[in-house]
Scaffold this motif. Sequence first.
Motif, short mmCIF file in Angstrom:
data_model
loop_
_atom_site.label_atom_id
_atom_site.label_comp_id
_atom_site.label_asym_id
_atom_site.label_seq_id
_atom_site.Cartn_x
_atom_site.Cartn_y
_atom_site.Cartn_z
N ILE A 70 24.77 8.93 -0.91
CA ILE A 70 25.47 9.01 0.37
C ILE A 70 25.36 10.40 0.96
CG2 ILE A 70 27.74 8.85 1.47
CD1 ILE A 70 28.43 6.66 -0.55
N ASP A 71 25.50 11.44 0.11
CA ASP A 71 25.36 12.82 0.59
C ASP A 71 23.97 13.07 1.16
OD1 ASP A 71 27.95 13.73 0.00
OD2 ASP A 71 27.43 14.05 -2.09
N LEU A 127 23.67 11.23 4.52
CA LEU A 127 24.44 11.92 5.56
C LEU A 127 23.71 13.19 6.02
CD1 LEU A 127 28.11 11.57 4.27
CD2 LEU A 127 27.04 10.35 6.17
N PRO A 157 31.42 14.93 0.53
CA PRO A 157 31.54 13.80 1.46
C PRO A 157 31.23 12.45 0.83
CG PRO A 157 30.40 15.63 2.51
CD PRO A 157 30.57 16.01 1.07
N GLY A 158 30.16 12.40 0.01
CA GLY A 158 29.82 11.14 -0.63
C GLY A 158 30.89 10.67 -1.58
N CYS A 215 33.82 9.25 0.36
CA CYS A 215 33.60 7.94 0.96
C CYS A 215 33.80 6.81 -0.04
CB CYS A 215 32.20 7.87 1.56
SG CYS A 215 31.97 8.92 3.02
N PHE A 274 38.93 1.53 -0.62
CA PHE A 274 37.74 2.15 -1.19
C PHE A 274 36.83 1.13 -1.86
CE2 PHE A 274 40.37 6.04 -0.94
CZ PHE A 274 39.49 6.81 -0.20
N SER A 334 34.94 -0.11 1.00
CA SER A 334 34.02 0.94 1.44
C SER A 334 32.81 1.02 0.53
CB SER A 334 34.75 2.28 1.48
OG SER A 334 33.87 3.33 1.79
N ARG A 335 33.03 0.99 -0.79
CA ARG A 335 31.92 1.11 -1.74
C ARG A 335 30.97 -0.06 -1.66
NH1 ARG A 335 36.10 3.20 -5.18
NH2 ARG A 335 36.46 1.16 -6.10
N MET A 350 29.50 1.35 2.90
CA MET A 350 28.58 2.44 2.65
C MET A 350 27.12 2.00 2.49
SD MET A 350 30.60 4.75 3.16
CE MET A 350 29.27 5.94 3.14
N CYS A 391 24.25 3.75 4.81
CA CYS A 391 23.13 4.56 4.30
C CYS A 391 21.81 4.11 4.90
CB CYS A 391 23.08 4.48 2.77
SG CYS A 391 24.44 5.33 1.93
#
Length: 646
Positions: free
Chosen positions: A180-181, A184, A254-255, A258, A320, A323-324, A328, A332
């Motif tokens: 994710i990082d 982003l 950030p990752g 998230c 979350f 989200s996961r 996300m 991505c």
Amino acid sequence: MNESTETPIHREEFYYVLDVKIPDQLIKTYEVVDQLIAGLDPRNDLILVDPKIKTKHFLFEVKNQTLSVHHMGVDNETTLNGSTLEKDKHYILEKGDRLVVGKIEINVRIVKGHFRSSATSIPKPRPVIEQLKIPLKPSVLESIELPFLEKPTTAFLPENKKSYLASYTLIPYKIYGLIIDVCLTYFLLSFVIPTIGILELTQDLLYPISQFIIEHNLGSFRSLNLSHYLSVIEFFIGFNLLMISGSLILGTTPGAFCIGLHHKKTDKSILSLRFRAYLYSLINCVLLPLIIFDIPLFKGKNAKEWLTFSSREISHSLFFKISRRAIMPPLCVACLFSPFFLKNPFNILFSLENNPAPQFVETHTTLIKSLSSELGLKINAELSNQFFIFPNFQKKKINLSLYDSKNKQSLILSEQSRISYQRLLFSFRYANPLFDLIGNQTVYANEKFKKIVFEDLTLSITKIIPTIKEKGPFFANGFLLKESFLKTIKSKENILINPFSKNSAIIKLSSNDDQLLFIFGKKELIVLSVVSVLKNRTTPELNNFANQLMINLHFAHVPEQSTFSPPSLLEVLDANEHSNDVNGPNILTYYINEAKKVQDLKNPELSQFLRDNLEQNLLVFKKDKTKFGMTNDIEKSLINLSKTIL
């Protein structure tokens, strides 16, 4: 029967041994002497490293010659002979029993006589056992009162708080957060920064850092050829900035934020948590492989534990989880394809111009043969003698005048800018960390640059699959190049691109009002604009002549001794590139020959055009005589020549 009258049963002493199987490692054996604690904590007797292992996972005890295990892990993650174990319950173990948690397998054996463990601890002395009583083995002994099952001390009990999974047991989640990082960062570099209009400013900021790394850091490691990985280093400059800013704002990366991976609740201050998150973001760049794979550095502790002195936990809240699993992953993918949603001029589609100028077939032609070792270009073409080319000298700039002697019209090819190939390489690498890894590892020649530029300029949504195969998922540079290549083009609705022949050193971009020529020289990319002296009054023949000139301008990498005589167009342009004593005589010879051609045609307009060109260049020669190799004699000869042109 009374105990006093019962005959003691004497048996040979035996020991319980644990055979521990860990993937990619030799089987290790441990003797259980009174107590043996197993888990991830490096202070344990038996250190186990696996995503499902807790800090203190097992407590093995031997009492009255019976081996039991106190399970302190998570429910339903550890099995005994295929049956799942529950947390904080005791189980009796016998010979042949098999404990499995994650990829780790522990088998129980009984060894008769003296046994020396492979562990570093020395077995403690045992009292002599006169009688062996082995009770029946229930599945769970919580409700059975047995004297040898005493509760372990509170030091080995897990803390009674909400069950979370420690981050160092969640390698997939850490990789998920890292992905994710990276996405982003790619989204920030390839979409956000160009959209808000600071692309050039950002590149001007990152380019000196890139050059510093090349010249100072990589210069001393030439044998390692680290420059091949420079695009990855440049990408992680942006990655590092994102990680640091995220950690200072969010208290974690950030990752990780998230997906709900955060620091455990402690009494630490907010500033302390952010400082530790800042350290963690730094070591994600410096010790990235160690972080991803949780490689232990010392006593089972990984880099994160040693440098940040903290651990993290994963939140099991519904938000979350959604989200996961649902938010996300598509986000991505959207980040990787975000360049396709850039507005003009980034996502302009070029139409390929497949109509190069036809060869001239008229009888009145002239042969142009010229070579420039400085520019790395050569020309060898038979062109109509209706048209003439004269150089306009300016300080470190190329300007050419094309004149149609029949229709009395002219075009000016005026240099707009130059881009060094180092800067062009940086533009390729920007927002594309895989460029150096996938691209050619040799030094790029100018025809290779032309090929890459042409491919990236014509990149479109229809080329996604072949582009991903060739360059990987990071191909934003194909869109970002368009902005720098289209700065001076006013009308961007319909743009034609023409690379001419494969060997031609020019790519032409044209719109309704503008034409740009990108000449790939020996050291740099030179951008010329095509300007009409009288707007909208150039003849089609003159445009065809310009195209014919460009299609015959080819690459010349190896400096050669010019066999072309007399000096022609490219030879005199070398005078504008470097100081050379030969330039002065070459310039004089060039203008003498051109004056003879003009006088033979007896065209007053053409004579006036040549005289104006020579007088304009004489002003430039006087300002810097050394650069152009001018002497007083050569200068006087040129002045006299301009007066004799009728």
